[in-house]
Structures are given as C-alpha cells and as structure tokens.
Design a protein around this motif. Structure first.
Motif, PDB file in Angstrom:
ATOM      1  N   VAL A  94      10.625  12.363  18.141  1.00  0.00           N
ATOM      2  CA  VAL A  94      10.611  13.349  18.954  1.00  0.00           C
ATOM      3  C   VAL A  94      12.187  13.423  19.925  1.00  0.00           C
ATOM      4  CG1 VAL A  94       9.638  13.994  21.031  1.00  0.00           C
ATOM      5  CG2 VAL A  94       8.105  13.278  19.133  1.00  0.00           C
ATOM      6  N   VAL A  95      12.666  12.272  20.407  1.00  0.00           N
ATOM      7  CA  VAL A  95      13.515  12.115  21.117  1.00  0.00           C
ATOM      8  C   VAL A  95      14.801  12.267  20.411  1.00  0.00           C
ATOM      9  CG1 VAL A  95      15.240  10.448  22.193  1.00  0.00           C
ATOM     10  CG2 VAL A  95      12.722  10.321  22.566  1.00  0.00           C
ATOM     11  N   PHE A  96      15.101  12.174  18.954  1.00  0.00           N
ATOM     12  CA  PHE A  96      16.168  12.282  18.308  1.00  0.00           C
ATOM     13  C   PHE A  96      16.348  14.027  18.079  1.00  0.00           C
ATOM     14  CE2 PHE A  96      18.145  13.147  14.001  1.00  0.00           C
ATOM     15  CZ  PHE A  96      19.439  12.426  14.452  1.00  0.00           C
ATOM     16  N   ASP A  97      15.051  14.562  17.872  1.00  0.00           N
ATOM     17  CA  ASP A  97      15.329  15.997  17.611  1.00  0.00           C
ATOM     18  C   ASP A  97      15.699  16.574  18.925  1.00  0.00           C
ATOM     19  OD1 ASP A  97      14.653  15.492  14.776  1.00  0.00           O
ATOM     20  OD2 ASP A  97      12.535  15.961  14.988  1.00  0.00           O
ATOM     21  N   GLY A  98      14.954  16.317  19.894  1.00  0.00           N
ATOM     22  CA  GLY A  98      15.279  16.686  21.373  1.00  0.00           C
ATOM     23  C   GLY A  98      16.634  16.725  21.810  1.00  0.00           C
ATOM     24  N   ILE A  99      17.292  15.666  21.486  1.00  0.00           N
ATOM     25  CA  ILE A  99      18.960  15.386  21.736  1.00  0.00           C
ATOM     26  C   ILE A  99      19.780  16.387  20.876  1.00  0.00           C
ATOM     27  CG2 ILE A  99      20.855  14.106  21.599  1.00  0.00           C
ATOM     28  CD1 ILE A  99      18.877  11.459  22.277  1.00  0.00           C
ATOM     29  N   VAL A 100      19.325  16.508  19.612  1.00  0.00           N
ATOM     30  CA  VAL A 100      19.934  17.244  18.557  1.00  0.00           C
ATOM     31  C   VAL A 100      19.956  18.765  19.193  1.00  0.00           C
ATOM     32  CG1 VAL A 100      20.072  18.540  16.439  1.00  0.00           C
ATOM     33  CG2 VAL A 100      19.951  15.620  16.522  1.00  0.00           C
ATOM     34  N   GLU A 101      18.532  19.288  19.425  1.00  0.00           N
ATOM     35  CA  GLU A 101      18.402  20.861  19.888  1.00  0.00           C
ATOM     36  C   GLU A 101      18.918  20.839  21.099  1.00  0.00           C
ATOM     37  OE1 GLU A 101      17.282  23.079  17.885  1.00  0.00           O
ATOM     38  OE2 GLU A 101      17.277  21.584  16.411  1.00  0.00           O
ATOM     39  N   CYS A 102      18.947  20.136  22.065  1.00  0.00           N
ATOM     40  CA  CYS A 102      19.578  20.195  23.412  1.00  0.00           C
ATOM     41  C   CYS A 102      20.959  20.466  23.343  1.00  0.00           C
ATOM     42  CB  CYS A 102      19.164  19.016  24.129  1.00  0.00           C
ATOM     43  SG  CYS A 102      19.893  19.175  25.993  1.00  0.00           S
ATOM     44  N   ALA A 103      21.745  19.382  22.252  1.00  0.00           N
ATOM     45  CA  ALA A 103      23.120  19.934  22.250  1.00  0.00           C
ATOM     46  C   ALA A 103      23.386  21.125  21.353  1.00  0.00           C
ATOM     47  CB  ALA A 103      23.488  18.634  21.261  1.00  0.00           C
ATOM     48  N   LYS A 104      22.588  21.664  20.551  1.00  0.00           N
ATOM     49  CA  LYS A 104      22.807  22.782  19.687  1.00  0.00           C
ATOM     50  C   LYS A 104      22.634  24.032  20.943  1.00  0.00           C
ATOM     51  CE  LYS A 104      21.562  21.702  14.942  1.00  0.00           C
ATOM     52  NZ  LYS A 104      20.516  21.952  14.071  1.00  0.00           N
ATOM     53  N   GLU A 105      21.606  23.876  21.545  1.00  0.00           N
ATOM     54  CA  GLU A 105      21.383  25.236  22.513  1.00  0.00           C
ATOM     55  C   GLU A 105      22.394  25.115  23.588  1.00  0.00           C
ATOM     56  OE1 GLU A 105      18.972  27.784  22.701  1.00  0.00           O
ATOM     57  OE2 GLU A 105      18.728  27.086  20.544  1.00  0.00           O
ATOM     58  N   CYS A 106      22.811  23.939  24.040  1.00  0.00           N
ATOM     59  CA  CYS A 106      23.790  23.884  25.031  1.00  0.00           C
ATOM     60  C   CYS A 106      25.152  24.492  24.396  1.00  0.00           C
ATOM     61  CB  CYS A 106      24.121  22.413  25.758  1.00  0.00           C
ATOM     62  SG  CYS A 106      23.007  21.841  26.702  1.00  0.00           S
ATOM     63  N   HIS A 119      28.798  15.978  14.079  1.00  0.00           N
ATOM     64  CA  HIS A 119      29.192  17.024  12.938  1.00  0.00           C
ATOM     65  C   HIS A 119      28.132  17.303  12.048  1.00  0.00           C
ATOM     66  CE1 HIS A 119      31.075  18.442   9.260  1.00  0.00           C
ATOM     67  NE2 HIS A 119      30.615  17.437   8.687  1.00  0.00           N
ATOM     68  N   LYS A 120      27.243  15.973  11.508  1.00  0.00           N
ATOM     69  CA  LYS A 120      26.143  16.113  10.639  1.00  0.00           C
ATOM     70  C   LYS A 120      25.029  16.840  11.151  1.00  0.00           C
ATOM     71  CE  LYS A 120      23.786  13.365   7.554  1.00  0.00           C
ATOM     72  NZ  LYS A 120      23.626  11.992   6.621  1.00  0.00           N
ATOM     73  N   PHE A 121      24.497  16.402  12.305  1.00  0.00           N
ATOM     74  CA  PHE A 121      23.190  16.882  12.771  1.00  0.00           C
ATOM     75  C   PHE A 121      23.304  18.086  13.728  1.00  0.00           C
ATOM     76  CE2 PHE A 121      22.596  12.333  11.599  1.00  0.00           C
ATOM     77  CZ  PHE A 121      21.523  12.453  10.805  1.00  0.00           C
ATOM     78  N   CYS A 122      24.426  18.312  14.451  1.00  0.00           N
ATOM     79  CA  CYS A 122      24.775  19.409  15.397  1.00  0.00           C
ATOM     80  C   CYS A 122      25.337  20.494  14.684  1.00  0.00           C
ATOM     81  CB  CYS A 122      25.351  18.950  16.527  1.00  0.00           C
ATOM     82  SG  CYS A 122      24.211  17.770  17.268  1.00  0.00           S
ATOM     83  N   GLY A 123      26.020  20.429  13.606  1.00  0.00           N
ATOM     84  CA  GLY A 123      26.554  21.460  12.921  1.00  0.00           C
ATOM     85  C   GLY A 123      27.954  21.810  13.127  1.00  0.00           C
ATOM     86  N   VAL A 124      28.617  20.955  13.961  1.00  0.00           N
ATOM     87  CA  VAL A 124      29.860  21.465  14.442  1.00  0.00           C
ATOM     88  C   VAL A 124      30.930  21.116  13.705  1.00  0.00           C
ATOM     89  CG1 VAL A 124      29.168  21.065  16.807  1.00  0.00           C
ATOM     90  CG2 VAL A 124      30.354  19.264  15.519  1.00  0.00           C
ATOM     91  N   SER A 125      32.098  21.621  13.548  1.00  0.00           N
ATOM     92  CA  SER A 125      33.048  21.356  12.911  1.00  0.00           C
ATOM     93  C   SER A 125      33.613  19.722  12.794  1.00  0.00           C
ATOM     94  CB  SER A 125      34.464  22.030  12.745  1.00  0.00           C
ATOM     95  OG  SER A 125      34.936  22.231  13.781  1.00  0.00           O
ATOM     96  N   ASN A 126      34.436  19.318  11.993  1.00  0.00           N
ATOM     97  CA  ASN A 126      35.175  17.831  12.088  1.00  0.00           C
ATOM     98  C   ASN A 126      36.122  17.858  13.387  1.00  0.00           C
ATOM     99  OD1 ASN A 126      33.727  16.965  10.006  1.00  0.00           O
ATOM    100  ND2 ASN A 126      35.672  16.528   8.669  1.00  0.00           N
ATOM    101  N   ALA A 127      36.873  19.204  13.454  1.00  0.00           N
ATOM    102  CA  ALA A 127      38.017  19.354  14.496  1.00  0.00           C
ATOM    103  C   ALA A 127      37.070  19.350  15.849  1.00  0.00           C
ATOM    104  CB  ALA A 127      38.562  20.715  14.397  1.00  0.00           C
ATOM    105  N   PHE A 128      36.069  20.013  16.048  1.00  0.00           N
ATOM    106  CA  PHE A 128      35.435  20.124  17.397  1.00  0.00           C
ATOM    107  C   PHE A 128      34.613  18.804  17.596  1.00  0.00           C
ATOM    108  CE2 PHE A 128      31.846  21.101  20.033  1.00  0.00           C
ATOM    109  CZ  PHE A 128      32.529  22.283  21.101  1.00  0.00           C
ATOM    110  N   ALA A 129      34.285  17.950  16.725  1.00  0.00           N
ATOM    111  CA  ALA A 129      33.597  16.718  16.914  1.00  0.00           C
ATOM    112  C   ALA A 129      34.731  15.790  17.420  1.00  0.00           C
ATOM    113  CB  ALA A 129      32.954  16.157  15.332  1.00  0.00           C
TER     114      ALA A 129
END
Length: 426
Positions: free
Chosen positions: A298-310, A341-351
């Motif tokens: 629950v916490v892991f998914d919450g952190i990932v989704e919070c980052a994506k939405e932010c 990069h892997k879980f939030c879907g950002v590029s290597n450069a952005f990470a």
C-alpha cells in the motif's frame, strides 16, 4: 593551483542533458571556475585525464538516517532501547559519533556528495556536518536535521524523535533543536509500515493538526524548512494544510491533495527504496508478516502514484533513500535513481537530473551545487559507462570530487545478502 579535467564526456545535470565531448572542466579550490572547449595544454595547472569516462554532478540523497546501516534483520529491534544505551555515557556517544561519521563517508565514496539527514540522535548530525565543513573529516555536504519531533506512540518516538504532547511543547522542541543550528526540522506525522496495527491502514495519523501547525509556525519563524514523515492520504492532507514544506515518502493523492501541493508550493521527496523490500520481497527473505507485506505494498504504491501525479501536475519531486531501513544501505542511492526510472516511468536523463540539480534546488542549495556550472561547487563524479543509457552505470564510480577534493577509485564495503536480494529489482 587550478585543476583541469580533460577527455571526459560531460553530463551537466540539466533537465535535458545530453553528452558533451571536447569540453574541459576547470576548478580552483572548491569551485568550478569555467567549462570551456579543451585546449592542447594547460601550463601551471594540474591535469586529470578522464580517458573518455563520464563526468556528472555528484548525487544528492535527500532522506538519510545516519545512525543505522541498513543491515537486514530477522526480527524488529527496539530503537528506543538502543538509543538510550548509546547515549548513556560519553564513551558510547563517541562510538556512535564515529559510526555515523563512517556512514557519512560511505555515502561520499558511493558518489553522493550531499546528504540531507531527517532524524538522528541528539546533535550528532550537526556535529558531523561541521566537522566536514572544517575539513576535520571526509564526508559529503550535510543538510542536518538532528532529532525529529513525534508524539507519544508515534513513529520513532523516544529514539530519533522527541515526544510532543501539546502544540506548546512542539514549539519548545523546535526551539531546542534549533539551538544546534540545524538546516531543517523533521516531523513524524503518521506511523509507518511496521507501526500499523490493521491490514490496509499503514500511515495512521499520529500527530494532531494543531501540533503540526505549531511546529511549522515556529520553524518557519526561525527560517527553517519543515520535512514530514507521511505515509497516508490523511497524513499528507494534514501536513500540507498546516505548513509542511516537503512530504517525505507520500501516499495515494486525491485532487484536493494535489491542489494543496500547488497552493503550498510544497514538494514530495519520494523514497521508493525502503518500501520495496516490504512490498515486493518474498516473505522468506524479508521476514515480515503477511499484514506487513500488504501494508508495505500500500505504501509503495502510494509513493509511486504520488510521484507520478505530482510530476503530471508540475509539482516537483525529489529523491532520497531512507537509508537505515532494512536493506537500504549508505551506498545505494543509485538504486533509488533507478527505481524512479523503473516504477515512475521517467527517462534516465530526468532521473539523473532529479538526483542532482532538482534535488539541490528543492532544498535551497541550487546556487551552490547540483550541476556542473561555472561558479558552483566542484562536486562531481565519474563513471566508466553512460548513465543516460543505463543507470546501473552509477553503481560504481571511479572518481569522486567533493568541494574540489579528489577521491580516486573510491571503495565501499558491501553486504552480499543485500546485493543479492535487491539485484532482482534492477
């Protein structure tokens, strides 16, 4: 004497960075004085030939607890008892200080040139920060938090955090912590995965809105940012409504929470590393209960989704490891960058940008470090391979430069059981 770094492939830390060849990075003392097209000779300067390796800003880890090393545990220990023992006399305090100094140096040797501590024992963090600044010990730049503030029964209460029972006492603790000139104040607003008593309800709100508000008002009056441990939507809302500047960890966000982030000009410091072992490991490896694994997910998914939405809403996201949690070592900031990069879907450069320039900007030191630019501090690392192609290139650095001082072929002592368990999630 000037030092000139030649034959390196430059990654400058900017958001859309691309490899630059044929450039020389010239430093003097602690500063980068210029980046210019490479010349055939540099008389009177020390020349460092990077032989085609990649030079980039040092990593910045925004969420560190120095007193723990991340060694896996088969059962929970009692942090309150351990801290009480280590602070029971001056001899043990000195041992604890030396241990934390060693962990800070490990961060540096792994390529992290700046750390931000968010909960430590007594004034150890500021002592180490000041020892690094005066050159007495080797270590990264430290933004120090010292002790945090919790409430009775709250996260890390009585070990890495004072226990406030009222708004007035919270204000008093802020003033007490501020006497040692920390760089921020840390609040423990919710519980964590291991604090949860019910399946599906991690991050129980522990600190009242009144205490949060009082602590934030007092900290801001003293010119200090407030970071908060938060692992539930209710906790995020209470934190943002009452003045917190950075949400450490995060939770599944609602539209109202996203608007609060914008209104407060706050940001999330995502910490994917500590939740991953609870959420994704086989329980025979993690030694957690079925409920703890469920809550960890629950916490892991919450952190990932919070980052994506932010990110989708233009709200900045920073990165930190929460070093000290089981399986989270002082040498694995590169894994946090890779998880982003892997879980939030950002590029290597952005990470990589997030772990360097963006992290520096979020905590107010973007004018000092975070990118390779003239006038900034000479904080950079060198790798054999290109992290823009594969972020695991950051796993081994061949050179660390911190405030102009070079550390060639830096080494860290690794934990084989941690490496084996985590490498499955690269």
């Amino acid at each position: 004497m000037k030092t000139v770094y030649i034959h390196g492939i430059l990654l400058d830390g900017s958001e859309n960075m691309e490899p630059q060849t044929g450039m020389a990075v010239i430093t003097e003392g602690e500063k980068i004085i210029t980046i210019e097209p490479q010349q055939s000779a540099y008389e009177g300067a020390q020349v460092v030939d990077l032989k085609g390796q990649y030079i980039m800003p040092g990593l910045i880890n925004l969420h560190v607890h120095l007193p723990a090393n991340g060694k896996p545990k088969k059962k929970q220990s009692d942090p309150k008892k351990l801290v009480k023992l280590m602070t029971s006399n001056n001899f043990l305090r000195k041992i604890m200080l030396k241990m934390c100094e060693g962990y800070a140096k490990t961060q540096l040797m792994s390529g992290v040139t700046t750390i931000r501590t968010v909960g430590g024992v007594e004034d150890v963090d500021t002592k180490i920060r000041d020892a690094v600044l005066t050159g007495r010990i080797d270590g990264p730049r430290i933004l120090a938090g010292n002790m945090a503030i919790s409430v009775p029964g709250g996260h890390m209460a009585g070990s890495l955090a004072y226990e406030a029972t009222s708004p007035e006492q919270a204000r008093s603790f802020v003033r007490q912590i501020a006497k040692d000139k920390p760089d921020l104040i840390k609040l423990m607003i919710t519980g964590g995965v291991l604090d949860a008593k019910v399946k599906g309800e991690p991050g129980e709100l522990k600190m009242s809105p009144e205490i949060v508000k009082a602590a934030c008002e007092e900290a801001h009056a003293l010119g200090l940012q407030v970071a908060a441990h938060v692992e539930s939507p209710q906790g995020v809302q209470v934190a943002l409504e009452n003045g917190v500047d950075t949400i450490e960890h995060g939770a599944m966000p609602s539209a109202e929470i996203i608007q609060l982030f914008k209104d407060r000009k706050a940001c999330q410091v995502a910490t994917l590393s500590p939740a991953l072992p609870y959420a994704l490991f086989d329980r025979a490896v993690s030694h957690v209960s079925e409920m703890e694994q469920y809550n960890g997910k629950v916490v892991f998914d919450g952190i990932v989704e919070c980052a994506k939405e932010c990110l989708a809403n233009g709200i900045p996201v920073g990165l930190g490891t929460d070093t000290g949690c089981p399986y989270i070592t002082h040498y694995d900031m590169w894994r946090e960058v890779n998880y982003f990069h892997k879980f939030c879907g950002v590029s290597n450069a952005f990470a990589l940008y997030t772990a360097t320039k963006r992290n520096a900007e979020l905590v107010g030191i973007g004018d000092q470090t975070g990118s390779i630019e003239a006038g900034k501090c000479a904080d950079f690392i060198v790798t054999e391979k290109n992290p823009l192609e594969d972020l695991t290139a950051l796993r081994k650095v061949t050179l660390v430069v911190a405030r102009g001082k070079r550390y060639t072929d830096p080494q860290v002592k690794k934990m084989p059981e941690v490496e084996q368990a985590l490498d499955q999630f690269i």
